[in-house]
Structures are given as structure tokens and as C-alpha cells.
Design an enzyme around this catalytic site. Structure first.
Site, PDB file in Angstrom:
ATOM      1  CB  THR A 171     -32.101  50.805  41.734  1.00  8.58           C
ATOM      2  OG1 THR A 171     -31.273  51.974  41.666  1.00  8.58           O
ATOM      3  CG2 THR A 171     -33.353  51.105  42.517  1.00  8.58           C
ATOM      4  CG  HIS A 338     -25.161  60.753  36.314  1.00  9.34           C
ATOM      5  ND1 HIS A 338     -24.372  61.262  37.320  1.00  9.34           N
ATOM      6  CD2 HIS A 338     -25.813  59.691  36.855  1.00  9.34           C
ATOM      7  CE1 HIS A 338     -24.548  60.534  38.430  1.00  9.34           C
ATOM      8  NE2 HIS A 338     -25.420  59.585  38.168  1.00  9.34           N
TER       9      HIS A 338
HETATM   10 MG    MG Z   1     -30.942  52.880  39.690  1.00  6.85          MG
HETATM   11 ZN    ZN Z   2     -26.469  58.280  39.313  1.00  9.59          ZN
END
Ligand code: MG
Ligand code: ZN
Length: 476
Positions: A171, A338
Site C-alpha cells: 500500500t 488474515h
Molecule cells: Mg497494506
Molecule cells: Zn491482505
């Protein structure tokens, strides 16, 4: 099409004038004379935006993996079902689609995106395939897609990139690097990105590119990537950290040093070797009927010496001042989703929301700021009925939490039978306030956000090079 745009523009202009009027009344009614004088001085110093002009600042806050489920779970737990988070207060709310493209067949859709492809969407205005950082799906050349951060720099904006993950994670990477694989985070991690190696004439790893981009403020984890040694070009043999120092960066490694970081210099803050420490603890979800009922445990942040996301955001806003583009990521909402760890996931969402509050407080005294709060993709966690005695075994992992309401809330993780859960492909919320916020209304696509931010900063994206195959037509 043109008439529609003109009508939209006029409505938007009227809205802005009304908002400015309200802002003036609020300012006169509530701010001390000293504060008003300080604001006037600031406006005089920076040239000050005339009312109705485009915003000077863009703050983009990304909750990684923060779909509607994750927002609702955090709200229910921390402020109750009828309570509201800071991110719920943004006046303009829409949804955007997040799909990716297939690497082997870039004209085909991949319905579940990862953070690299989705981030590339808003960073460049182009769809790409999972794992790619600001490069085109299926492409073998090193030609990059221009990013919103690069365009902002060219237009004279200061820039910042803040995360709770490693700074080289997908990101934050999409803004200031271009590489075919998100795994190529440091000079020693280049196995999947041969053509990008510096010794092969490429731009190097994500860490090297972020420094070479001269982003004004870089804050997050991932110190170990920047301690790797550069393998080509004029800085061969140096650690990326040393290259950063040579390129004018001050480097800080804890919350106290961040507070005292020198203004007027580039700043690299690396607060953990890997991802930053999680805010909350608690039992992971387990097979039916699951863990709990439990209350989450808040860690004592002062013991880690690491700044919170809110503290990093506040310092970045201080240092960037005026006329800037800043991205802030709450990264571990996704990572703990996750892991099927509901307390950790909620703690990260709450910490992200505190950073949103910091940005909204900044915007109160800097109304020329466009604040956008969104996610990169949806995720696993779901709110499901509380298990009852006599229930048949249900699929997935479960945990039941005691919420702020004094009620039980059961969270289910069931995209995988194993422990590591998957992203999901639903549209996610995008909310905004400030000039041009109305552009997030309705259903848009992630790539539209690129055009919204560019327009907000007065950047003409039509003149940018584009790969028409990878570009999704704008709905705006
Ligand atoms: Mg990220
Ligand atoms: Zn992820």
C-alpha cells in the site's frame, strides 16, 4: 456527458460556498482571537486559497482490508451498535469497486484484488494484476505508470506516506515505486524482479525507489529492508539508510525522536524492523463454537517506544504544513483479518479511526483540505449469530466478544479451512469531506479516486501517458 459535468460542477461550487460560509461562522464563534490570528498569518504566508478554489491538501486514509464488515465489527465492539466512529462522520459516502486484472490475460477480470493491484488503481488510475506495484498487468518492460504522488511532486506539492506496515509493503509502495512484484522490498529481495535491479540499470527495490523519490515524510515499519545494501549505481555497497542520509533525510526510530524531528528536512521514520506492534491482544478465533466470550486487551503503547498511527499522522501533517498530498495506511486490519484474530483486527481499526480523527481535526482549521477515508479491498470477517447450545457445527473459525453494548457479538472467519484467511471481492466504502468530496458519491471504481485526487490538486491527467488496455473509463 458534457452537460452533466457542467451541472455537477455548478452544484459542487454552490456546496463549497455554503460550506465556507458555515466554516467562517463556526470559526468566529468558537476560536480564540489568537488562533484566528495564527490562521490568518498562515493564510498570508502560504498565499491562502480564495473561497471556492480547489483544495490545497489531500489526505487519503486507507484501512487495509477494511470492508463494511470490519467497520461494523469495530463500531459494535468499541462504541456500540448505535455509536459512531470518527470515520462515520464524513458527510459524503459512496462505494467503489476494487477488482483487478489477470496477469496472464490482462483483458480479463480478477474479482478478488490484493493490496498491490488495488493500490495501483488509486495511485495511477490504471487497473493491474495482483502483486504489481504501479506497473501494467502482463507487461515485461520497466516503463512505469505515473503515480499521484509523483504528479503531486511535479505540481509543487509536498508529499507524505505513512503506514503501520513495513514502508515497503504494497500500500505505501504504490505511491513512490514501480516494480513487477510486491515482494521486491529491499535490495536483497530482488529475486522476482531481475530487470529492476540497480546493477541491471533498473530503479532498484521498493525501499531504494521510495528514498530516491524524495518523498518528504516517510513513516512506518520495515527498518530491516532499509538496512540492506545497495547492489548497483553510485551508492553501491551503502545501506539504503545511508543513501537516505546522503539524500538529505533525517532518520528517527522512536516516538520521542519523531516528536522532535527537524522541520524543513526530509524525514524517514522507521519504528520497527517489520510491521509495527499491534495495538490490542486477545484470543484468535477457533473451530466452532469458537473462542470467548472475551474482552480484548489494550497493549501499553508507551512500552514499545513506537508512535501510534494517530501520532504519525499528526506529525506528518505538522511537517507537511500546507499544499501537500498525504497517504495514511492502517495496514494491520488486513493482516489480523488474515490471522482470524478479532481483537487485534478491531484494535487496528480503532487505531486507524483515531488517525482519521486527527485528519478531520486538521481539516477543521484547514478547510481547504480534501479528506478521503476508504479501504483497498473487502475481507473475511463476518458478524454471525451467537452459537447456541444444540447448534450443529458451523464452518470456519469463530470468536465471541463482549461489546460496548454489553451484548455478545460472534465473528466468523471462513474463507479458508486453514488459518490464513483470504481477501474478498465486494465493493467497499469510500467517504470524503472537503472540496470535491462529492465526487465519491454513488458507485465509482478505485481508479476514479486517482482522477478525483488529481483534480483536487489541479493536475491535468489527460496529458499523462496511458495504457488504454489497462485503463477503465472514468464514470465521472
Ligand atoms: Mg497494506
Ligand atoms: Zn491482505
Amino acid at each position: 456527458m458534457t452537460g452533466f459535468s457542467v451541472r455537477r460542477g455548478r452544484r459542487a461550487g454552490e456546496g463549497r460556498q455554503r460550506l465556507h460560509g458555515i466554516a467562517v461562522v463556526v470559526a468566529v464563534a468558537t476560536l480564540s482571537c489568537a488562533t484566528v490570528l495564527a490562521m490568518n498569518r498562515q493564510a498570508a504566508r502560504t498565499g491562502g486559497p480564495p473561497p471556492g478554489e480547489r483544495p490545497r491538501n489531500v489526505v487519503l486514509l486507507i484501512g487495509d482490508g477494511m470492508g463494511d464488515s470490519e467497520i461494523t465489527i469495530a463500531r459494535n465492539y468499541s462504541v456500540g451498535a448505535a455509536g459512531r466512529l470518527a470515520m462515520d462522520s464524513l458527510p459524503m459516502t459512496g462505494a467503489y469497486t476494487t477488482y483487478a486484472l489477470q496477469e496472464a490475460a490482462p483483458d480479463k477480470i480478477e474479482y478478488v484484488t490484493d493490496s498491490a493491484a488495488s493500490g495501483t488503481g488509486w495511485a495511477t488510475g490504471h487497473k493491474t494484476s495482483n502483486g504489481r506495484i504501479a506497473t501494467s498487468a502482463g507487461s515485461t518492460d520497466v516503463a512505469p505508470l505515473a503515480t499521484i504522488l509523483e504528479l503531486a511532486q511535479r505540481a509543487g506539492y509536498r508529499t507524505g506516506d505513512v503506514t503501520t506496515a513495513e514502508l515497503t509493503d504494497a500500500t505505501p509502495a504504490v505511491l513512490a515505486s514501480h516494480v513487477n512484484s510486491r515482494t521486491c522490498q529491499g535490495p536483497a529481495d530482488m529475486a522476482s524482479c531481475d530487470a529492476y535491479r540497480k546493477e541491471h540499470g533498473g530503479p532498484g527495490s521498493i525501499a531504494e525507489q521510495q528514498i530516491d523519490h524524495h518523498v518528504d515524510v516517510l513513516l512506518g515499519g520495515g527498518r530491516s529492508r532499509f538496512a540492506q545494501r545497495i547492489t548497483g549505481g553510485p551508492h553501491t555497497g551503502l545501506m539504503v539508510l545511508d543513501s537516505a542520509r546522503q539524500q538529505g533525510y533525517a532518520i528517527v526510530s522512536n516516538a520521542a525522536a519523531l516528536k522532535q524531528s527537524p522541520p524543513g528536512r526530509r524525514l524517514l521514520g522507521l519504528f520497527n524492523d517489520g510491521n509495527m506492534t499491534l495495538e490490542w491482544g486477545g484470543a484468535a478465533a477457533a473451530a466452532f463454537p469458537g473462542s470467548g466470550p472475551q474482552s480484548c486487551v489494550e497493549h501499553r503503547r508507551e512500552l514499545t517506544g513506537e508512535p501510534s498511527l494517530a501520532e504519525m499522522t499528526a506529525r506528518a501533517l505538522d511537517l507537511l504544513g500546507a499544499r501537500f498530498f498525504l497517504q495514511v495506511e492502517g495496514a494491520s486490519i488486513d493482516k489480523q483479518d488474515h490471522e482470524a484474530s478479532p481483537c487485534q483486527q478491531i484494535g487496528e481499526t480503532v487505531a486507524f479511526d483515531r488517525a482519521v480523527k486527527v485528519a478531520l481535526d486538521f481539516a477543521r482549521t484547514h478547510p481547504e483540505t480534501l479528506v478521503i477515508v476508504t479501504a483497498d479491498h473487502a475481507h473475511t470477517s463476518q458478524i454471525v449469530p451467537v452459537p447456541q447450545p444444540g447448534d450443529k457445527v458451523r464452518p470456519g473459525l469463530f470468536s465471541t466478544l463482549l461489546t460496548k453494548d454489553g451484548s455478545l457479538m460472534t465473528i466468523n472467519y471462513a474463507t479458508r479451512a486453514g488459518e490464513i484467511q483470504d481477501h474478498t471481492g465486494a465493493q467497499v466504502r469510500i467517504a470524503a469531506q472537503g472540496p470535491m468530496a462529492e465526487r465519491v458519491l454513488g458507485v465509482t471504481d478505485q481508479t476514479d479516486l486517482f482522477r478525483t485526487m488529481a483534480a483536487a490538486m489541479g493536475i491535468d491527467v489527460k496529458s499523462q501517458s496511458s495504457n488504454p488496455k489497462a485503463q477503465i473509463p472514468s464514470s465521472r
